[in-house]
Write a protein that holds these residues in place. Structure first.
Motif, PDB file in Angstrom:
ATOM      1  N   ASP A   1       0.835  -1.208   0.000  1.00 10.86           N
ATOM      2  CA  ASP A   1       0.000   0.000   0.000  1.00 10.86           C
ATOM      3  C   ASP A   1       0.867   1.254   0.000  1.00 10.86           C
ATOM      4  OD1 ASP A   1      -2.687   1.313   0.376  1.00 10.86           O
ATOM      5  OD2 ASP A   1      -1.700   1.995   2.224  1.00 10.86           O
ATOM      6  N   TYR A   2       1.948   1.216   0.763  1.00 11.14           N
ATOM      7  CA  TYR A   2       2.889   2.337   0.860  1.00 11.14           C
ATOM      8  C   TYR A   2       3.487   2.654  -0.507  1.00 11.14           C
ATOM      9  CZ  TYR A   2       6.928   4.870   2.869  1.00 11.14           C
ATOM     10  OH  TYR A   2       7.878   5.792   3.198  1.00 11.14           O
ATOM     11  N   ALA A   3       3.894   1.599  -1.232  1.00  8.88           N
ATOM     12  CA  ALA A   3       4.498   1.786  -2.549  1.00  8.88           C
ATOM     13  C   ALA A   3       3.457   2.222  -3.579  1.00  8.88           C
ATOM     14  CB  ALA A   3       5.177   0.494  -2.994  1.00  8.88           C
ATOM     15  N   TRP A   4       2.268   1.621  -3.499  1.00 10.52           N
ATOM     16  CA  TRP A   4       1.238   1.941  -4.485  1.00 10.52           C
ATOM     17  C   TRP A   4       0.799   3.407  -4.386  1.00 10.52           C
ATOM     18  CZ3 TRP A   4      -0.523   1.055  -8.951  1.00 10.52           C
ATOM     19  CH2 TRP A   4      -1.761   1.545  -9.349  1.00 10.52           C
ATOM     20  N   VAL A   5       0.655   3.906  -3.171  1.00 12.50           N
ATOM     21  CA  VAL A   5       0.280   5.309  -2.975  1.00 12.50           C
ATOM     22  C   VAL A   5       1.338   6.228  -3.585  1.00 12.50           C
ATOM     23  CG1 VAL A   5      -0.024   7.117  -1.235  1.00 12.50           C
ATOM     24  CG2 VAL A   5      -1.129   4.898  -0.932  1.00 12.50           C
ATOM     25  N   ALA A   6       2.620   5.879  -3.391  1.00  5.34           N
ATOM     26  CA  ALA A   6       3.705   6.694  -3.948  1.00  5.34           C
ATOM     27  C   ALA A   6       3.673   6.698  -5.475  1.00  5.34           C
ATOM     28  CB  ALA A   6       5.049   6.175  -3.451  1.00  5.34           C
ATOM     29  N   ILE A   7       3.392   5.539  -6.057  1.00  9.60           N
ATOM     30  CA  ILE A   7       3.331   5.435  -7.520  1.00  9.60           C
ATOM     31  C   ILE A   7       2.105   6.171  -8.055  1.00  9.60           C
ATOM     32  CG2 ILE A   7       3.042   3.842  -9.457  1.00  9.60           C
ATOM     33  CD1 ILE A   7       4.625   1.772  -7.783  1.00  9.60           C
ATOM     34  N   ASP A   8       0.948   5.930  -7.423  1.00 10.67           N
ATOM     35  CA  ASP A   8      -0.311   6.504  -7.888  1.00 10.67           C
ATOM     36  C   ASP A   8      -0.304   8.029  -7.816  1.00 10.67           C
ATOM     37  OD1 ASP A   8      -3.064   6.204  -8.774  1.00 10.67           O
ATOM     38  OD2 ASP A   8      -3.638   6.835  -6.752  1.00 10.67           O
TER      39      ASP A   8
ATOM     40  N   TYR B   1      11.409  10.769  -8.030  1.00 11.08           N
ATOM     41  CA  TYR B   1      10.175  10.001  -7.817  1.00 11.08           C
ATOM     42  C   TYR B   1      10.460   8.880  -6.826  1.00 11.08           C
ATOM     43  CZ  TYR B   1       7.843  12.390 -11.657  1.00 11.08           C
ATOM     44  OH  TYR B   1       7.259  13.342 -12.442  1.00 11.08           O
ATOM     45  N   MET B   2       9.556   8.695  -5.860  1.00  9.00           N
ATOM     46  CA  MET B   2       9.777   7.742  -4.776  1.00  9.00           C
ATOM     47  C   MET B   2       9.146   6.376  -5.025  1.00  9.00           C
ATOM     48  SD  MET B   2      11.640   9.572  -2.888  1.00  9.00           S
ATOM     49  CE  MET B   2      11.786   8.488  -1.482  1.00  9.00           C
ATOM     50  N   GLY B   3       8.295   6.287  -6.050  1.00  7.68           N
ATOM     51  CA  GLY B   3       7.625   5.026  -6.327  1.00  7.68           C
ATOM     52  C   GLY B   3       8.575   3.848  -6.531  1.00  7.68           C
ATOM     53  N   PRO B   4       9.593   3.994  -7.388  1.00 12.07           N
ATOM     54  CA  PRO B   4      10.486   2.851  -7.640  1.00 12.07           C
ATOM     55  C   PRO B   4      11.200   2.343  -6.380  1.00 12.07           C
ATOM     56  CG  PRO B   4      10.733   4.486  -9.359  1.00 12.07           C
ATOM     57  CD  PRO B   4       9.862   5.102  -8.314  1.00 12.07           C
ATOM     58  N   ILE B   5      11.744   3.243  -5.578  1.00 12.27           N
ATOM     59  CA  ILE B   5      12.484   2.787  -4.402  1.00 12.27           C
ATOM     60  C   ILE B   5      11.545   2.229  -3.338  1.00 12.27           C
ATOM     61  CG2 ILE B   5      12.532   5.071  -3.322  1.00 12.27           C
ATOM     62  CD1 ILE B   5      15.197   2.257  -3.137  1.00 12.27           C
ATOM     63  N   LYS B   6      10.346   2.795  -3.219  1.00 17.22           N
ATOM     64  CA  LYS B   6       9.395   2.260  -2.246  1.00 17.22           C
ATOM     65  C   LYS B   6       8.866   0.890  -2.670  1.00 17.22           C
ATOM     66  CE  LYS B   6       7.949   6.529   0.001  1.00 17.22           C
ATOM     67  NZ  LYS B   6       6.821   7.369   0.440  1.00 17.22           N
ATOM     68  N   SER B   7       8.881   0.623  -3.971  1.00 18.16           N
ATOM     69  CA  SER B   7       8.443  -0.678  -4.463  1.00 18.16           C
ATOM     70  C   SER B   7       9.409  -1.789  -4.071  1.00 18.16           C
ATOM     71  CB  SER B   7       8.315  -0.647  -5.990  1.00 18.16           C
ATOM     72  OG  SER B   7       7.348   0.300  -6.388  1.00 18.16           O
ATOM     73  N   VAL B   8      10.617  -1.418  -3.727  1.00 17.04           N
ATOM     74  CA  VAL B   8      11.609  -2.408  -3.306  1.00 17.04           C
ATOM     75  C   VAL B   8      11.216  -3.043  -1.969  1.00 17.04           C
ATOM     76  CG1 VAL B   8      13.998  -2.639  -2.492  1.00 17.04           C
ATOM     77  CG2 VAL B   8      13.515  -1.374  -4.580  1.00 17.04           C
ATOM     78  N   LEU B   9      10.473  -2.315  -1.144  1.00 13.49           N
ATOM     79  CA  LEU B   9      10.100  -2.824   0.184  1.00 13.49           C
ATOM     80  C   LEU B   9       9.266  -4.105   0.106  1.00 13.49           C
ATOM     81  CD1 LEU B   9       9.287   0.552   1.980  1.00 13.49           C
ATOM     82  CD2 LEU B   9      11.289  -0.901   2.332  1.00 13.49           C
ATOM     83  N   PRO B  10       8.142  -4.139  -0.632  1.00 10.97           N
ATOM     84  CA  PRO B  10       7.393  -5.398  -0.699  1.00 10.97           C
ATOM     85  C   PRO B  10       8.139  -6.506  -1.424  1.00 10.97           C
ATOM     86  CG  PRO B  10       6.435  -3.749  -2.162  1.00 10.97           C
ATOM     87  CD  PRO B  10       7.432  -3.040  -1.320  1.00 10.97           C
TER      88      PRO B  10
END
Length: 204
Positions: free
Chosen positions: A147-154, A167-176
């Motif tokens: 959810d954290y990564a999706w919100v950043a991407i969206d 953009y923070m989406g790519p790096i936050k996607s690394v978490l899941p």
């Protein structure tokens, strides 16, 4: 050929490091059930290749830092992106390599009591902790981080603490993704623990 490490020869400072494994994936006892050996081998090999791929992130990490130091010191031209690049690659390296680190037994943990227990007790404690704490905790973390990564991407979220504002989406996607890799490797570690609890010896 990787040299095995004798735990008795470890330094006192190594008391907080889990038992390092020197054997390559696939070298398992003959009395282990085939399905268990196949599962462990496949997961460990997957973690090995992911670990080898992830380690290449050190190259852009080091290059960005060296470039920043040279540009700042000798040309008075500091970059806007080196800091963000370095922390993003470091974070990705940490998360994506965590499963591999678990497979090699190099995570930090307090072993000063654990090392004195019998293998059966170690295996029983490990398998219990994996089932009761490890998997539930990581599942919650993965669900939250998705959810954290999706919100950043969206939202097209950008870093607001530097001028580059990446953009923070790519790096936050690394978490899941990292959590998923830890979950998969945890299956292998749980099977090893169950074998140790039953047979009185570690399979690797």
């Amino acid at each position: 050929m990787v040299e095995e490490i004798d735990p008795s020869k470890l330094e006192i400072a190594d008391e907080l490091i889990a038992e390092r494994r020197g054997t390559a994936p696939g070298k398992l006892p003959d009395d282990m059930p085939r399905w268990m050996a196949a599962t462990i081998t496949r997961i460990d090999l997957m973690s090995l290749w992911i670990g080898r791929a992830v380690c290449w992130m050190l190259v852009p990490l080091c290059v960005s830092m060296v470039y920043e130091v040279i540009a700042r010191k000798y040309f008075l031209a500091p970059t806007m992106w080196a800091y963000d690049i370095s922390r993003m690659f470091y974070g990705a390296l940490f998360m994506l390599g965590a499963g591999y680190a678990l497979s090699r037994g190099v995570h930090i943990r307090a072993d000063f009591l654990y090392r004195n227990w019998s293998v059966r007790v170690q295996g029983t404690v490990d398998s219990t902790l994996y089932l009761v704490f490890y998997f539930p905790g990581l599942l919650v973390f993965m669900w939250t981080s998705i959810d954290y990564a999706w919100v950043a991407i969206d939202r097209g979220e950008r870093g607001m603490d530097t001028a580059w504002m990446p953009y923070m989406g790519p790096i936050k996607s690394v978490l899941p993704v990292g959590a998923l890799l830890l979950l998969i490797q945890g299956i292998s570690e749980t099977l090893k623990s169950l074998y140790a609890a039953r047979r009185g010896r570690w399979p690797v």
